[in-house]
Design an enzyme around this catalytic site. Structure first.
Site, PDB file in Angstrom:
ATOM      1  N   LYS A   1      71.820  60.678  27.990  1.00 43.00           N
ATOM      2  CA  LYS A   1      73.092  59.983  27.710  1.00 43.00           C
ATOM      3  C   LYS A   1      73.511  60.284  26.273  1.00 43.00           C
ATOM      4  O   LYS A   1      72.813  59.913  25.333  1.00 43.00           O
ATOM      5  CB  LYS A   1      72.921  58.470  27.880  1.00 43.00           C
ATOM      6  CG  LYS A   1      74.137  57.659  27.443  1.00 43.00           C
ATOM      7  CD  LYS A   1      73.927  56.172  27.655  1.00 43.00           C
ATOM      8  CE  LYS A   1      75.148  55.350  27.304  1.00 43.00           C
ATOM      9  NZ  LYS A   1      75.351  55.169  25.857  1.00 43.00           N
TER      10      LYS A   1
ATOM     11  N   THR B   1      69.020  57.617  25.869  1.00 37.66           N
ATOM     12  CA  THR B   1      70.094  57.792  24.882  1.00 37.66           C
ATOM     13  C   THR B   1      69.642  58.799  23.837  1.00 37.66           C
ATOM     14  O   THR B   1      68.631  58.600  23.161  1.00 37.66           O
ATOM     15  CB  THR B   1      70.455  56.430  24.254  1.00 37.66           C
ATOM     16  OG1 THR B   1      70.943  55.593  25.306  1.00 37.66           O
ATOM     17  CG2 THR B   1      71.523  56.574  23.194  1.00 37.66           C
TER      18      THR B   1
ATOM     19  N   SER C   1      70.605  47.844  29.100  1.00 36.66           N
ATOM     20  CA  SER C   1      70.210  48.346  27.780  1.00 36.66           C
ATOM     21  C   SER C   1      68.763  47.965  27.456  1.00 36.66           C
ATOM     22  O   SER C   1      68.304  46.875  27.806  1.00 36.66           O
ATOM     23  CB  SER C   1      71.142  47.749  26.725  1.00 36.66           C
ATOM     24  OG  SER C   1      70.632  47.975  25.429  1.00 36.66           O
TER      25      SER C   1
ATOM     26  N   TYR D   1      65.703  53.785  24.637  1.00 37.24           N
ATOM     27  CA  TYR D   1      65.614  54.372  23.301  1.00 37.24           C
ATOM     28  C   TYR D   1      64.157  54.765  23.109  1.00 37.24           C
ATOM     29  O   TYR D   1      63.247  54.044  23.538  1.00 37.24           O
ATOM     30  CB  TYR D   1      65.999  53.353  22.229  1.00 37.24           C
ATOM     31  CG  TYR D   1      67.492  53.108  22.111  1.00 37.24           C
ATOM     32  CD1 TYR D   1      68.340  54.137  21.708  1.00 37.24           C
ATOM     33  CD2 TYR D   1      68.043  51.860  22.378  1.00 37.24           C
ATOM     34  CE1 TYR D   1      69.712  53.917  21.591  1.00 37.24           C
ATOM     35  CE2 TYR D   1      69.405  51.638  22.260  1.00 37.24           C
ATOM     36  CZ  TYR D   1      70.233  52.669  21.862  1.00 37.24           C
ATOM     37  OH  TYR D   1      71.587  52.468  21.742  1.00 37.24           O
TER      38      TYR D   1
ATOM     39  N   HIS E   1      78.921  57.369  22.761  1.00 34.05           N
ATOM     40  CA  HIS E   1      78.452  56.011  22.454  1.00 34.05           C
ATOM     41  C   HIS E   1      79.653  55.098  22.171  1.00 34.05           C
ATOM     42  O   HIS E   1      79.605  54.216  21.308  1.00 34.05           O
ATOM     43  CB  HIS E   1      77.511  56.058  21.240  1.00 34.05           C
ATOM     44  CG  HIS E   1      76.336  55.125  21.337  1.00 34.05           C
ATOM     45  ND1 HIS E   1      75.047  55.538  21.500  1.00 34.05           N
ATOM     46  CD2 HIS E   1      76.262  53.770  21.272  1.00 34.05           C
ATOM     47  CE1 HIS E   1      74.224  54.506  21.520  1.00 34.05           C
ATOM     48  NE2 HIS E   1      74.947  53.410  21.395  1.00 34.05           N
TER      49      HIS E   1
HETATM   50  C1  LIG Z   1      78.773  46.464  21.830  1.00 35.61           C
HETATM   51  C2  LIG Z   1      78.222  47.740  22.401  1.00 35.61           C
HETATM   52  C3  LIG Z   1      76.847  47.859  22.588  1.00 35.61           C
HETATM   53  C4  LIG Z   1      76.315  49.051  23.088  1.00 35.61           C
HETATM   54  N1  LIG Z   1      74.966  49.139  23.302  1.00 35.61           N
HETATM   55  C5  LIG Z   1      74.430  50.275  23.771  1.00 35.61           C
HETATM   56  C6  LIG Z   1      73.033  50.369  24.000  1.00 35.61           C
HETATM   57  O1  LIG Z   1      72.278  49.427  23.815  1.00 35.61           O
HETATM   58  N2  LIG Z   1      72.555  51.567  24.429  1.00 35.61           N
HETATM   59  C7  LIG Z   1      73.364  52.650  24.666  1.00 35.61           C
HETATM   60  O2  LIG Z   1      72.877  53.712  25.044  1.00 35.61           O
HETATM   61  N3  LIG Z   1      74.700  52.562  24.494  1.00 35.61           N
HETATM   62  C8  LIG Z   1      75.240  51.405  24.064  1.00 35.61           C
HETATM   63  N4  LIG Z   1      76.598  51.314  23.896  1.00 35.61           N
HETATM   64  C9  LIG Z   1      77.447  52.460  24.291  1.00 35.61           C
HETATM   65  C10 LIG Z   1      77.858  52.329  25.765  1.00 35.61           C
HETATM   66  O3  LIG Z   1      76.777  52.543  26.622  1.00 35.61           O
HETATM   67  C11 LIG Z   1      78.941  53.342  26.142  1.00 35.61           C
HETATM   68  O4  LIG Z   1      78.523  54.621  25.765  1.00 35.61           O
HETATM   69  C12 LIG Z   1      80.309  53.051  25.528  1.00 35.61           C
HETATM   70  O5  LIG Z   1      80.513  51.657  25.335  1.00 35.61           O
HETATM   71  C13 LIG Z   1      81.406  53.597  26.421  1.00 35.61           C
HETATM   72  O6  LIG Z   1      82.654  53.443  25.830  1.00 35.61           O
HETATM   73  P1  LIG Z   1      83.658  52.238  26.193  1.00 35.61           P
HETATM   74  O7  LIG Z   1      83.164  51.053  25.460  1.00 35.61           O
HETATM   75  O8  LIG Z   1      84.965  52.745  25.694  1.00 35.61           O
HETATM   76  O9  LIG Z   1      83.639  52.046  27.693  1.00 35.61           O
HETATM   77  C14 LIG Z   1      77.163  50.146  23.394  1.00 35.61           C
HETATM   78  C15 LIG Z   1      78.539  49.999  23.228  1.00 35.61           C
HETATM   79  C16 LIG Z   1      79.077  48.817  22.741  1.00 35.61           C
HETATM   80  C17 LIG Z   1      80.568  48.705  22.589  1.00 35.61           C
END
Ligand SMILES: Cc1cc2nc3c(=O)[nH]c(=O)nc-3n(C[C@H](O)[C@H](O)[C@H](O)COP(=O)(O)O)c2cc1C
Length: 356
Positions: A222, A138, A75, A112, A246
C-alpha cells in the site's frame, strides 16, 4: 496539502465517455477482491484511531462494512483490538443467501513494520488467526510526513484511548509490546515521535519478502505511485498493489493517485490486482478509477466524517450514498456490470488538451 487537494481535483479533470442504449435496467456492482466476492468495489481504507471520531470507532466501521458486504482494512493503529473488532461483527449474518452469487464481508489488516520484528510478526499472526484475508503492508511511511496541523496541535492520543493492538493487559491478548503515542517530544507531533521511535526506516524490498514468508495470507503493498516500484513489488512477490499517497499525508506534491494509477496498471500488466485510494468522494470517481484499471477503491476520510456524524449508521449512509451514485454512473455510462467498465469510458486531460 497540495497533494491532498489534487487527489480530489484530478478526478474532476477526467471526463466520462458514456455509451447509450445498452439496457441498463439491471446494473450489478458486485466484484471480487483477491478472489473474495464483495457487493461493490467501494471498500474502506485503514485509518488510525477511529475512536477519536466516534466512541464505537472501528467496531462501527466494521459493522457498516459487514452490512454492505464489502472489504474493510483495519489499521495497525486502531483504538480497538483486532480481536474486539472481529467480535463486534459476530452477530451479523455473513452472507446474503438470496443472491445468485453471494457476496461476503472481507477484512484485511494494514501492517506497519516495527523495528521490533517480533511485534510485527505477532500482528500478522493475530490478523490471520482472526480471519483477516490479506495484509496491506504500508510502504510509504519510513518516517511520518510533515503534518503541520499535528505539529501545531501537538497531536496526542487522548488519555482514555490506546493503540489497542498493543495493550498487554488482560483478555488473553498476545504480548506484543507497549507503545504510547501520548508523549509528544517538545513541540513535535506525538505520532511523528512514535513513528521515529518504533517504525523501521530501513524498510526495503527484502522486508516485503520477510512479510510474505510469515504470512499465510496474501500480502499487498500500500503506497505505490510509480511504474518502477510496481514492477519491483511484483518481483518481490506481492499479491496486490494499492496505489496510494496516504491521502496526501506523507510526501506533499507527489501525484494524485488517479494520475498515477494508469502507469502502475500498465507496469503490472495483469500480474496482480491494482487498487486505488485517495480523493474518492463521488460515485463518478469510483467509475473513473475502475475505467483506468483499479479493481476496487478504498475510502479514508469519508469514513471518518461519517463516523463522526453518526457512528455505524453514518458509515452505512456514506456507503449507501457512494454506492448509489456509482450504480447510477454505471447505468448512465451504459455498463451493466463492473467488468463492462473499461479504458474507453474515460478521457484524461492530455487527450482532451490534444484536441483543443
Ligand atoms: C486520519 C487518517 C488516518 C490514517 N491512518 C492510516 C493508517 O493507520 N495506516 C495507513 O496505511 N494509512 C492510513 N491513512 C491513509 C488511508 O489509508 C488512505 O490512504 C487515505 O486516507 C485515502 O485518501 P482519502 O482520505 O482521500 O480517502 C490515514 C488517513 C487519514 C486521513
Amino acid at each position: 496539502m497540495l497533494t491532498l487537494a489534487n487527489n480530489e481535483q484530478a478526478f474532476d479533470r477526467i471526463q466520462i465517455r458514456p455509451r447509450i442504449l445498452r439496457d441498463v435496467s439491471n446494473v450489478n456492482t458486485r466484484t471480487t477482491v483477491l478472489g473474495h466476492r464483495i457487493s461493490s468495489p467501494i471498500c474502506i481504507a485503514p485509518t488510525a484511531m477511529q475512536r477519536m471520531a466516534h466512541p464505537d470507532g472501528e467496531c462501527a466501521t466494521a459493522r457498516a462494512a459487514h452490512h454492505y458486504k464489502t472489504c474493510m482494512v483495519l489499521s495497525s493503529w486502531s483504538t480497538t483490538s483486532i480481536e474486539d473488532v472481529v467480535a463486534s461483527t459476530k452477530d451479523l449474518p455473513s452472507r446474503n443467501g438470496e443472491e445468485e452469487e453471494p457476496s461476503s464481508p472481507v477484512k484485511w489488516f494494514q501492517l506497519y513494520i516495527y523495528k521490533d520484528r517480533e511485534v510485527t510478526r505477532q500482528l500478522i499472526e493475530r490478523a490471520q488467526n482472526n480471519g483477516f484475508k490479506a495484509i496491506a503492508l504500508t510502504v510509504d511511511t519510513p518516517f511520518l510526513g510533515r503534518r503541520l496541523a499535528d505539529i501545531r496541535n501537538r497531536f496526542q492520543l487522548p488519555p482514555h484511548l490506546t493503540m489497542a493492538n498493543f495493550s498487554t493487559a488482560d483478555k488473553g491478548k498476545s504480548q506484543v509490546g507497549r507503545v504510547n503515542v501520548s508523549e509528544p517530544v517538545s513541540n513535535a507531533s506525538g505520532l511523528a515521535s512514535y513513528v521515529s521511535s518504533q517504525i523501521d526506516p530501513t524498510l526495503n524490498w527484502k522486508d516485503v519478502q520477510w512479510v510474505k514468508k510469515h504470512a499465510r495470507i496474501p500480502v499487498l503493498a500500500k503506497g505505490v505511485l510509480t511504474a518502477e516500484d510496481a514492477k519491483l513489488a511484483v518481483e518481490a512477490g506481492v499479491d496486490g498493489i494499492i496505489v496510494s499517497n496516504h491521502g496526501g499525508r506523507q510526501l506533499d506534491t507527489v501525484p494524485a493517485t488517479i494520475d498515477a494509477l494508469e502507469e502502475v496498471v500498465k507496469a503490472v500488466d495483469g500480474h496482480v490486482e491494482v487498487y486505488l485510494d485517495g480523493g474518492i468522494r463521488r460515485g463518478t470517481d469510483v467509475f473513473k478509477a475502475l475505467a483506468l484499471g483499479a479493481r476496487a477503491v478504498f475510502v479514508g476520510r469519508p469514513t471518518l466524517w461519517a463516523l463522526s456524524y453518526k457512528g455505524e449508521e453514518g458509515v452505512k449512509e456514506m456507503l449507501a450514498l457512494l454506492n448509489e451514485e456509482f450504480r447510477l454512473a454505471m447505468a448512465l455510462a451504459g455498463c451493466q456490470t463492473v467488468k463492462d467498465i473499461n479504458r474507453s469510458h474515460v478521457k484524461t486531460l492530455p487527450e482532451c488538451l490534444a484536441k483543443l
